[in-house]
Design a protein around this motif. Structure first.
Motif, PDB file in Angstrom:
ATOM      1  N   LEU A 117       8.042 -33.873  12.153  1.00 33.62           N
ATOM      2  CA  LEU A 117       7.138 -33.200  11.217  1.00 33.62           C
ATOM      3  C   LEU A 117       7.419 -31.724  10.994  1.00 33.62           C
ATOM      4  CD1 LEU A 117       3.627 -34.710  11.959  1.00 33.62           C
ATOM      5  CD2 LEU A 117       5.143 -35.172  10.029  1.00 33.62           C
ATOM      6  N   TRP A 118       7.951 -31.041  11.970  1.00 34.37           N
ATOM      7  CA  TRP A 118       8.104 -29.588  11.859  1.00 34.37           C
ATOM      8  C   TRP A 118       9.556 -29.162  12.086  1.00 34.37           C
ATOM      9  CZ3 TRP A 118       4.361 -31.700  15.264  1.00 34.37           C
ATOM     10  CH2 TRP A 118       3.076 -31.736  14.732  1.00 34.37           C
ATOM     11  N   PRO A 119      10.470 -29.546  11.203  1.00 35.46           N
ATOM     12  CA  PRO A 119      11.878 -29.185  11.423  1.00 35.46           C
ATOM     13  C   PRO A 119      12.119 -27.677  11.364  1.00 35.46           C
ATOM     14  CG  PRO A 119      11.586 -30.120   9.236  1.00 35.46           C
ATOM     15  CD  PRO A 119      10.274 -30.278   9.960  1.00 35.46           C
ATOM     16  N   GLU A 120      11.227 -26.939  10.695  1.00 39.02           N
ATOM     17  CA  GLU A 120      11.420 -25.493  10.597  1.00 39.02           C
ATOM     18  C   GLU A 120      10.781 -24.734  11.759  1.00 39.02           C
ATOM     19  OE1 GLU A 120       7.889 -26.942   8.541  1.00 39.02           O
ATOM     20  OE2 GLU A 120       9.961 -27.396   8.144  1.00 39.02           O
ATOM     21  N   GLY A 121      10.124 -25.457  12.675  1.00 39.88           N
ATOM     22  CA  GLY A 121       9.554 -24.817  13.864  1.00 39.88           C
ATOM     23  C   GLY A 121      10.644 -24.410  14.848  1.00 39.88           C
ATOM     24  N   LYS A 122      10.341 -23.420  15.660  1.00 43.39           N
ATOM     25  CA  LYS A 122      11.313 -22.921  16.640  1.00 43.39           C
ATOM     26  C   LYS A 122      11.151 -23.697  17.952  1.00 43.39           C
ATOM     27  CE  LYS A 122      12.651 -18.828  19.227  1.00 43.39           C
ATOM     28  NZ  LYS A 122      12.236 -17.506  19.655  1.00 43.39           N
ATOM     29  N   GLU A 123      12.184 -24.394  18.345  1.00 47.72           N
ATOM     30  CA  GLU A 123      12.174 -25.164  19.591  1.00 47.72           C
ATOM     31  C   GLU A 123      12.185 -24.208  20.778  1.00 47.72           C
ATOM     32  OE1 GLU A 123      11.871 -28.350  21.888  1.00 47.72           O
ATOM     33  OE2 GLU A 123      12.344 -28.735  19.782  1.00 47.72           O
ATOM     34  N   ARG A 124      11.195 -24.368  21.689  1.00 47.49           N
ATOM     35  CA  ARG A 124      11.092 -23.465  22.843  1.00 47.49           C
ATOM     36  C   ARG A 124      11.144 -24.216  24.165  1.00 47.49           C
ATOM     37  NH1 ARG A 124       7.345 -18.984  22.264  1.00 47.49           N
ATOM     38  NH2 ARG A 124       8.626 -18.167  23.922  1.00 47.49           N
ATOM     39  N   SER A 125      11.343 -25.513  24.125  1.00 53.30           N
ATOM     40  CA  SER A 125      11.272 -26.351  25.322  1.00 53.30           C
ATOM     41  C   SER A 125      12.221 -25.897  26.420  1.00 53.30           C
ATOM     42  CB  SER A 125      11.593 -27.808  24.974  1.00 53.30           C
ATOM     43  OG  SER A 125      10.850 -28.226  23.875  1.00 53.30           O
ATOM     44  N   ASP A 126      13.486 -25.726  26.070  1.00 50.00           N
ATOM     45  CA  ASP A 126      14.492 -25.413  27.084  1.00 50.00           C
ATOM     46  C   ASP A 126      14.162 -24.156  27.870  1.00 50.00           C
ATOM     47  OD1 ASP A 126      15.928 -27.665  26.441  1.00 50.00           O
ATOM     48  OD2 ASP A 126      17.390 -26.604  25.190  1.00 50.00           O
ATOM     49  N   GLU A 127      13.754 -23.092  27.181  1.00 48.26           N
ATOM     50  CA  GLU A 127      13.487 -21.836  27.889  1.00 48.26           C
ATOM     51  C   GLU A 127      12.347 -21.986  28.887  1.00 48.26           C
ATOM     52  OE1 GLU A 127      11.158 -18.568  25.637  1.00 48.26           O
ATOM     53  OE2 GLU A 127      12.012 -19.813  24.035  1.00 48.26           O
ATOM     54  N   PHE A 128      11.287 -22.694  28.520  1.00 53.58           N
ATOM     55  CA  PHE A 128      10.154 -22.841  29.436  1.00 53.58           C
ATOM     56  C   PHE A 128      10.455 -23.815  30.569  1.00 53.58           C
ATOM     57  CE2 PHE A 128       7.801 -21.086  25.819  1.00 53.58           C
ATOM     58  CZ  PHE A 128       7.139 -20.065  26.480  1.00 53.58           C
ATOM     59  N   ILE A 129      11.122 -24.917  30.265  1.00 51.17           N
ATOM     60  CA  ILE A 129      11.431 -25.905  31.301  1.00 51.17           C
ATOM     61  C   ILE A 129      12.382 -25.299  32.335  1.00 51.17           C
ATOM     62  CG2 ILE A 129      12.530 -28.125  31.758  1.00 51.17           C
ATOM     63  CD1 ILE A 129      11.312 -29.023  29.020  1.00 51.17           C
ATOM     64  N   LYS A 130      13.415 -24.623  31.875  1.00 47.73           N
ATOM     65  CA  LYS A 130      14.356 -23.977  32.802  1.00 47.73           C
ATOM     66  C   LYS A 130      13.645 -22.950  33.667  1.00 47.73           C
ATOM     67  CE  LYS A 130      18.501 -24.743  30.089  1.00 47.73           C
ATOM     68  NZ  LYS A 130      19.465 -24.187  29.159  1.00 47.73           N
ATOM     69  N   GLU A 131      12.788 -22.146  33.064  1.00 51.75           N
ATOM     70  CA  GLU A 131      12.038 -21.123  33.797  1.00 51.75           C
ATOM     71  C   GLU A 131      11.149 -21.771  34.862  1.00 51.75           C
ATOM     72  OE1 GLU A 131       8.201 -18.316  32.853  1.00 51.75           O
ATOM     73  OE2 GLU A 131       9.750 -18.432  31.307  1.00 51.75           O
ATOM     74  N   LEU A 132      10.437 -22.827  34.494  1.00 49.36           N
ATOM     75  CA  LEU A 132       9.525 -23.480  35.425  1.00 49.36           C
ATOM     76  C   LEU A 132      10.266 -24.214  36.528  1.00 49.36           C
ATOM     77  CD1 LEU A 132       6.961 -24.712  32.790  1.00 49.36           C
ATOM     78  CD2 LEU A 132       6.533 -22.996  34.562  1.00 49.36           C
ATOM     79  N   GLU A 133      11.361 -24.863  36.177  1.00 47.45           N
ATOM     80  CA  GLU A 133      12.150 -25.569  37.190  1.00 47.45           C
ATOM     81  C   GLU A 133      12.792 -24.601  38.174  1.00 47.45           C
ATOM     82  OE1 GLU A 133      13.265 -29.698  34.882  1.00 47.45           O
ATOM     83  OE2 GLU A 133      14.702 -28.043  34.796  1.00 47.45           O
ATOM     84  N   SER A 134      13.257 -23.456  37.694  1.00 48.26           N
ATOM     85  CA  SER A 134      13.871 -22.491  38.613  1.00 48.26           C
ATOM     86  C   SER A 134      12.825 -21.842  39.511  1.00 48.26           C
ATOM     87  CB  SER A 134      14.652 -21.429  37.840  1.00 48.26           C
ATOM     88  OG  SER A 134      13.778 -20.618  37.091  1.00 48.26           O
ATOM     89  N   ALA A 135      11.588 -21.757  39.055  1.00 48.42           N
ATOM     90  CA  ALA A 135      10.503 -21.194  39.871  1.00 48.42           C
ATOM     91  C   ALA A 135      10.124 -22.104  41.016  1.00 48.42           C
ATOM     92  CB  ALA A 135       9.293 -20.908  39.004  1.00 48.42           C
ATOM     93  N   THR A 136      10.391 -23.403  40.887  1.00 47.77           N
ATOM     94  CA  THR A 136      10.036 -24.346  41.954  1.00 47.77           C
ATOM     95  C   THR A 136      11.169 -24.571  42.937  1.00 47.77           C
ATOM     96  OG1 THR A 136      10.667 -26.253  40.596  1.00 47.77           O
ATOM     97  CG2 THR A 136       8.352 -25.549  40.502  1.00 47.77           C
TER      98      THR A 136
END
Length: 136
Positions: free
Chosen positions: A116-135
């Protein structure tokens, strides 16, 4: 429409904090296919949308409960509404600035909100990497 001068508009930092808490909650319950899309420049009704999948109805409800619990305990936020808990095929959680869709995997494929939102900015990778590295 009147505006309340005491109420500050949401800032990207606030949305980022919300996305971090949601990310932590969904990762804790092993949600899959996590997508966080920044829509601040695309739509007027929300700043971001999060879509995740669970492998069965019990996992979907566990993810929803985890998000609701962490949002309340870490940010003091309650959802404006939650729809779909009765079937647990697709649960929509409305936090105003962020809308979360928790799907049972086949329902996600069927409804295909991801497209539905192809023009939206994908932010998944930055948050997942940040959260995984914090654990680690």
């Amino acid at each position: 429409m009147t505006t309340d001068p005491e109420r500050k508009p949401a800032t990207p930092h606030e949305t980022d904090d919300i996305l971090r808490v949601i990310g932590k909650a969904v990762l804790d319950k092993q949600a899959t296919h996590i997508r966080m899309i920044d829509l601040a420049e695309v739509v007027s009704y929300t700043d971001a949308v999060v879509m995740v999948s669970g492998q069965n109805d019990r996992q979907v409800l566990a993810i929803v409960d985890s998000v609701e619990s962490l949002m309340r305990s870490e940010l003091g936020m309650k959802p404006k509404g939650i729809e779909g808990k009765n079937t647990a095929a697709w649960v929509c959680m409305d936090y105003g600035d962020v809308i979360i869709h928790v799907f049972y995997a086949p329902a996600r494929d069927y409804y295909d909100l991801d497209s539905l939102w192809p023009e939206g900015k994908e932010r998944s990778d930055e948050f997942i990497k940040e959260l995984e590295s914090a654990t680690e």
